[in-house]
Design a protein around this motif. Structure first.
Motif, PDB file in Angstrom:
ATOM      1  N   GLY A 290      23.588  39.860 -15.309  1.00  0.00           N
ATOM      2  CA  GLY A 290      23.378  39.205 -16.592  1.00  0.00           C
ATOM      3  C   GLY A 290      23.097  37.721 -16.492  1.00  0.00           C
ATOM      4  N   ARG A 291      23.323  37.153 -15.328  1.00  0.00           N
ATOM      5  CA  ARG A 291      23.064  35.719 -15.123  1.00  0.00           C
ATOM      6  C   ARG A 291      21.755  35.441 -14.401  1.00  0.00           C
ATOM      7  NH1 ARG A 291      29.235  34.052 -13.669  1.00  0.00           N
ATOM      8  NH2 ARG A 291      29.950  34.042 -15.817  1.00  0.00           N
ATOM      9  N   HIS A 292      21.066  36.493 -13.983  1.00  0.00           N
ATOM     10  CA  HIS A 292      19.779  36.329 -13.302  1.00  0.00           C
ATOM     11  C   HIS A 292      18.777  35.684 -14.261  1.00  0.00           C
ATOM     12  CE1 HIS A 292      15.878  37.624 -11.569  1.00  0.00           C
ATOM     13  NE2 HIS A 292      16.517  37.422 -10.424  1.00  0.00           N
ATOM     14  N   ARG A 293      17.833  34.949 -13.713  1.00  0.00           N
ATOM     15  CA  ARG A 293      16.856  34.239 -14.541  1.00  0.00           C
ATOM     16  C   ARG A 293      16.050  35.182 -15.426  1.00  0.00           C
ATOM     17  NH1 ARG A 293      11.503  33.558 -12.487  1.00  0.00           N
ATOM     18  NH2 ARG A 293      11.186  34.890 -10.687  1.00  0.00           N
ATOM     19  N   SER A 294      15.881  36.441 -15.018  1.00  0.00           N
ATOM     20  CA  SER A 294      15.153  37.401 -15.852  1.00  0.00           C
ATOM     21  C   SER A 294      15.929  37.749 -17.122  1.00  0.00           C
ATOM     22  CB  SER A 294      14.843  38.683 -15.069  1.00  0.00           C
ATOM     23  OG  SER A 294      16.039  39.353 -14.717  1.00  0.00           O
ATOM     24  N   GLU A 295      17.214  37.453 -17.131  1.00  0.00           N
ATOM     25  CA  GLU A 295      18.056  37.696 -18.306  1.00  0.00           C
ATOM     26  C   GLU A 295      18.245  36.438 -19.151  1.00  0.00           C
ATOM     27  OE1 GLU A 295      19.554  40.661 -19.387  1.00  0.00           O
ATOM     28  OE2 GLU A 295      18.280  41.566 -17.853  1.00  0.00           O
ATOM     29  N   THR A 296      18.086  35.272 -18.557  1.00  0.00           N
ATOM     30  CA  THR A 296      18.469  34.041 -19.256  1.00  0.00           C
ATOM     31  C   THR A 296      17.321  33.059 -19.520  1.00  0.00           C
ATOM     32  OG1 THR A 296      19.007  32.918 -17.179  1.00  0.00           O
ATOM     33  CG2 THR A 296      20.793  34.143 -18.257  1.00  0.00           C
TER      34      THR A 296
END
Length: 172
Positions: A134-140
């Motif tokens: 959930g902290r990966h750049r694809s999520e944020t």
């Protein structure tokens, strides 16, 4: 650029928010074809790792977006004619967002609570750790990007349909 009659949408939101559900509803109710940016990444993940887990697809994202920051978006658009109305089911990165805006896409943010998202991902067998994946750049990366519309997707199918009617009643 798209013709005056074509309407192009791109969905943003976190994993499990319901972007695919909204894209499918747009197709069913308005006949606008869904284009998947994640399909290619998932296919590569299956070939390389034998799974579609977020950790695997995120590794592929990290590697291939070094070659072209919008590689999955551009690949997905190859199947669409310039004058065709389409709905791209997921933008993940700032470069994709900028490219979509340049191409005249309307951006729809799809949101759902973390609890709802985790339940949905588990139901489809996806391993997803909110504190890691959930902290990966694809999520944020698109958290602060401005959308034209927002659909809250913790409710019912009727609520999604009502939100889409509102969007489509505004015209292009």
């Amino acid at each position: 650029m798209t013709s005056a009659r074509a309407r192009r949408f791109a969905l943003i939101g976190k994993s499990g928010a319901g972007k695919s559900t909204v894209a499918e509803q747009i197709w069913r109710d308005y006949g606008i074809r869904r284009i998947s940016t994640g399909a290619i990444c998932r296919q590569i993940s299956m070939l390389l790792f034998g799974n579609e887990e977020k950790a695997s697809t995120q590794r592929i994202d990290d590697a291939l977006t070094q070659l072209d920051p919008s590689i999955f978006f551009r690949a997905a658009l190859r199947s669409a004619a310039p004058e065709e109305s389409i709905c791209v089911d997921a933008l993940r990165f700032s470069a994709d967002f900028r490219f979509a805006r340049e191409q005249g896409f309307e951006i729809i943010r799809v949101v759902a609570s973390d609890e709802t998202r985790i339940c949905r991902l588990a139901a489809r067998g996806q391993v997803f750790n909110l504190n890691v994946d959930g902290r990966h750049r694809s999520e944020t990366e698109l958290d602060t990007s401005e959308a034209d519309f927002t659909i809250h997707n913790d409710g019912t199918k009727d609520e999604i349909e009502a939100a889409l009617r509102s969007i489509f009643s505004r015209g292009a």
